[in-house]
Design an enzyme around this catalytic site. Structure first.
Site, PDB file in Angstrom:
ATOM      1  N   CYS A 160      39.993  72.834  16.961  1.00 55.97           N
ATOM      2  CA  CYS A 160      39.015  71.802  16.603  1.00 55.97           C
ATOM      3  C   CYS A 160      39.386  71.077  15.316  1.00 55.97           C
ATOM      4  O   CYS A 160      39.262  69.844  15.222  1.00 55.97           O
ATOM      5  CB  CYS A 160      37.627  72.409  16.504  1.00 55.97           C
ATOM      6  SG  CYS A 160      37.533  73.939  15.567  1.00 55.97           S
ATOM      7  N   HIS A 273      32.673  70.187  11.353  1.00 52.05           N
ATOM      8  CA  HIS A 273      33.738  70.554  10.426  1.00 52.05           C
ATOM      9  C   HIS A 273      34.059  69.371   9.503  1.00 52.05           C
ATOM     10  O   HIS A 273      34.042  68.204   9.934  1.00 52.05           O
ATOM     11  CB  HIS A 273      35.016  70.926  11.179  1.00 52.05           C
ATOM     12  CG  HIS A 273      34.946  72.230  11.907  1.00 52.05           C
ATOM     13  ND1 HIS A 273      33.871  73.086  11.833  1.00 52.05           N
ATOM     14  CD2 HIS A 273      35.860  72.835  12.736  1.00 52.05           C
ATOM     15  CE1 HIS A 273      34.110  74.155  12.580  1.00 52.05           C
ATOM     16  NE2 HIS A 273      35.305  74.030  13.128  1.00 52.05           N
TER      17      HIS A 273
END
Length: 368
Positions: A160, A273
């Protein structure tokens, strides 16, 4: 080309009228595909189901699969409650594409089994990413890598943190080249699964109620903390999460000469994130030029106002959205060819589920 097997009937009603973009995306699709979602009860699996619906993916029959622990559960898809089946018992011979997100050990066993049954696998785990004959794909960056699909019929979805990094850097790489990347990631607990999301909520409640737990070396509390370790340590002192970004970024760009250093930190955020990125380019490029490039880049939203609040954050922009958000673009004062930026993205969507489904859309359009 794969041999197309007869399609099963659609098991749920059609979605409401698609937007023009959705119609254009599926214009070449004349029949529905049978899709398996492996890990359907996990956070990424749930996101996959949502995005399959949102993007009007041509699903004929949907097979939600998980371990025996999920037996008796169901998932909601297009207005229907579909029972979750046990992965070990599923026959992939009636499945066209399988979206895997249930851990590397699961993919190691069942992805080859699916391929042997005639299925194409898009794998969201780390199991196949570093294998030279498996394409590692981010559609905005290297879609042509899907031409290497045969003979293994497995496509790997990157980490990711790698995905949002390369989406943000691709326009700069194409314009000026990149010789060095230094990145610090600030990663949400959802990247570690549902249990860690629940643990952050529990610890936060305990602390706010004045019932703090004593920390120990085996279990560092995440609430109101920042933990500079994700995954196990390698012999070179970096963690495996950090090395994933090194290996995967080089493979996606097809450039082993890029020097990369990463520090991965887990922070008490549920979804999204964040990354502080500094690069050195091979040719001089200004912050203004980088802004102009990113303002037109696919999959990127630029938010770089140079004022308080004029930048993206995981909670206020990224969570629940599909784009990679970029801000704080500036010339690096420490290097004449340096650029620094701030990059955030929803790790469950673009960092996992959405990227997998975008790969599947290209498969449908060009390869199946």
């Amino acid at each position: 080309m794969l041999t197309r097997r007869p399609r099963s009937p659609v098991v749920s009603p059609a979605l409401p009228d698609s937007t023009p973009n959705q119609k254009d995306r599926q214009a070449a699709v004349t029949e529905n595909l049978n899709i398996a979602v492996v890990g359907a009860t996990g956070l990424v699996g749930e996101a996959m189901l949502e995005i399959l619906q949102e993007r009007d993916f041509p699903v004929g029959r949907l097979y939600p699969l998980a371990s025996e622990r999920s037996l008796g559960k169901s998932v909601r898809f297009r207005g229907h409650d579909l029972p979750v089946a046990v992965l070990d018992e599923h026959d992939f011979s009636d499945t066209d594409i399988a979206l895997f997100s249930a851990g590397a050990s699961v993919s190691e066993i069942h992805a080859p089994r699916a391929v042997d049954a005639g299925c194409v696998v898009v794998d969201n785990t780390s199991r196949f990413r570093n294998e030279p004959d498996i394409p590692l794909v981010v559609p905005e960056v290297n879609p042509a890598a899907l031409a290497g699909l045969r003979p293994r019929n497995i496509i790997a979805n990157p980490n990711c943190s790698t995905i949002q990094l390369v989406v943000a850097l691709k326009p700069v790489y194409d314009a000026a080249g990149i010789s060095r990347i230094n990145v610090a990631t600030y990663q949400a607990v959802s990247g570690a699964g549902r249990q860690q999301v629940e643990e952050l909520a529990r610890q936060s409640t305990e602390l706010m109620s004045g019932r703090a737990e004593d920390a120990d070396s085996e279990s560092i509390p995440i609430a109101f903390n920042a933990i500079p370790q994700i995954d196990a340590f390698e012999d070179n002192g970096y963690t495996r999460e950090e090395m994933k970004m090194v290996w995967e970024t080089r493979k996606i760009f097809g450039d082993d000469q890029i020097m990369i250093s990463a520090t991965a930190v887990r922070i008490p955020v549920f979804i999204g994130h964040s990354e502080a990125v500094s690069i050195e380019t091979r040719e001089k490029i200004s912050a203004t030029e980088v802004r102009n490039l990113l303002s037109a880049a696919p999959g990127v939203t630029l938010l770089d106002a140079g004022r308080a609040g004029g930048y993206p954050t995981a909670r206020t922009q990224a969570a629940g959205e599909n784009d990679v958000f970029v801000g704080r673009i500036r010339d690096d004062l420490s290097h004449e060819r340096g650029i620094s930026m701030w990059v955030v993205s929803d790790n469950l969507r673009k960092g996992a589920a959405l990227n997998s489904i975008q790969i599947a859309e290209i498969l449908v359009r060009d390869y199946l």
